[in-house]
Design an enzyme around this catalytic site. Structure first.
Site, mmCIF file in Angstrom:
data_model
loop_
_atom_site.group_PDB
_atom_site.id
_atom_site.type_symbol
_atom_site.label_atom_id
_atom_site.label_comp_id
_atom_site.label_asym_id
_atom_site.label_seq_id
_atom_site.Cartn_x
_atom_site.Cartn_y
_atom_site.Cartn_z
ATOM 1 N N HIS A 194 0.856 -1.181 0.000
ATOM 2 C CA HIS A 194 0.000 0.000 0.000
ATOM 3 C C HIS A 194 0.895 1.235 0.000
ATOM 4 O O HIS A 194 2.134 1.127 -0.067
ATOM 5 C CB HIS A 194 -0.948 -0.007 1.205
ATOM 6 N N HIS B 259 4.036 1.347 2.210
ATOM 7 C CA HIS B 259 5.215 0.642 1.692
ATOM 8 C C HIS B 259 5.898 1.457 0.600
ATOM 9 O O HIS B 259 7.138 1.530 0.539
ATOM 10 C CB HIS B 259 4.819 -0.712 1.095
ATOM 11 N N ASP C 272 5.577 -0.159 13.019
ATOM 12 C CA ASP C 272 6.109 -1.300 13.768
ATOM 13 C C ASP C 272 7.280 -0.797 14.615
ATOM 14 O O ASP C 272 8.438 -1.153 14.397
ATOM 15 C CB ASP C 272 6.549 -2.397 12.802
#
Length: 299
Positions: free
Chosen positions: A42, A45, A156
């Protein structure tokens, strides 16, 4: 990059092919960049690949759904996969490394990268073995690609911290760069797993970014009590989540949680993991770095 000169990335599937291409690039004096992904790409990224292009001359994107970072009851089998569709999106990339499980974990494979205290809190207790799986596969990718600049997303956040520690502790010739979280216009953090959400669940998922923005705004106004900041993020999530793994205020570097009665300093990480329906979502803000307006522009 000139859109008229959009790249069509070369796709390779074996570590030997990927290593040869990266070695050849370095022989030509090019700096290699790496963006590790599990595919289902998406805009978040693609932002990583654009940053890699700024940092390097030859950009590699790996697409590999890594089995060792999934628990037995997680979504490995149903994780979205669309290699051809992903490759067409990668206009900033020179090489796509899309190995099979057998290529990355050949017969007899038994070596794992053990991680330490950074994995003990936040997602660690809820996903046993996850960060060992992440550290192992990314170390393998670093071994394949060689000296490079590697770009990871800050969504993350714990993963980024663990991988920076791996690079430091193992003396790997890799520069690790973090990219700010990419969000939808309404504040939802971009994630491949968002595709699992129904329209109703998608609306409920906004509770994460709204809670984080409320806490960030309070921090900007001078609030330093960890419990107050945590509750501002917790309340909207608790109202809609199917289950909550954690809503935690932690040291931004060591990731050790603050007690609710403690006062935070100039920086702290406020992180959330919960399920909306059957979908596990994570999000975070670094208080003292990320403004509430960067989470929800109109907040």
């Amino acid at each position: 990059m000139d859109p008229k000169k959009a790249r069509r990335a070369v796709v390779v599937t074996t570590p030997a092919e990927a290593r040869a291409a990266c070695d050849e690039a370095r022989k030509r004096g090019l700096r290699v960049g790496l963006v590790p992904t599990m595919g289902a790409l998406h805009e978040g990224h693609l932002a990583l690949t654009r940053l890699a292009r700024q940092k390097a001359d030859f950009v590699v994107c790996s697409i590999f759904v890594n089995p060792t970072q999934f628990g037995p009851n997680e979504d490995f089998d149903r994780y979205p996969r669309d290699l051809e569709g992903d490759v067409t999106k990668l206009t900033e990339v020179d090489l796509v490394f899309a190995p099979s499980v057998q290529a990355m974990y050949p017969p007899g494979d038994e070596t794992r990268v053990r991680v330490g205290a950074l994995a003990e809190h936040l997602c660690g207790p809820h996903r046993p073995g996850h960060f060992e799986g992440v550290a192992t596969v990314v170390t393998k990718l670093f071994g394949v690609v060689g000296p490079c600049t590697a770009v990871f997303g800050k969504k993350d956040y714990q993963q980024l911290a663990v991988l920076r520690r791996v690079v430091t502790d193992l003396f790997l010739p890799v520069d690790v760069v973090g990219h700010p979280i990419l969000r939808e216009p309404d504040g939802l953090a971009m994630s491949s797993r968002n595709a699992y959400l129904s329209p109703e669940e998608r609306a409920k998922a906004l509770s994460l970014s709204h809670g984080l923005a409320a806490a960030a705004r309070a921090f900007e106004a001078g609030e330093r009590r960890a419990g107050t900041l945590r509750e501002l993020a917790y309340a909207p999530v608790a109202a809609v989540a199917t289950s909550i793994d954690y809503v935690t205020v932690a040291d931004a570097d060591a990731l050790v949680p603050f007690a609710d009665g403690a006062s935070v300093g100039a920086r702290a990480t406020l992180a959330i993991a919960c399920r909306v329906g059957k979908t596990r979502l994570i999000d975070n803000v670094v208080l003292g770095e990320d403004l509430a307006s960067s989470i929800i522009p109109a907040f």
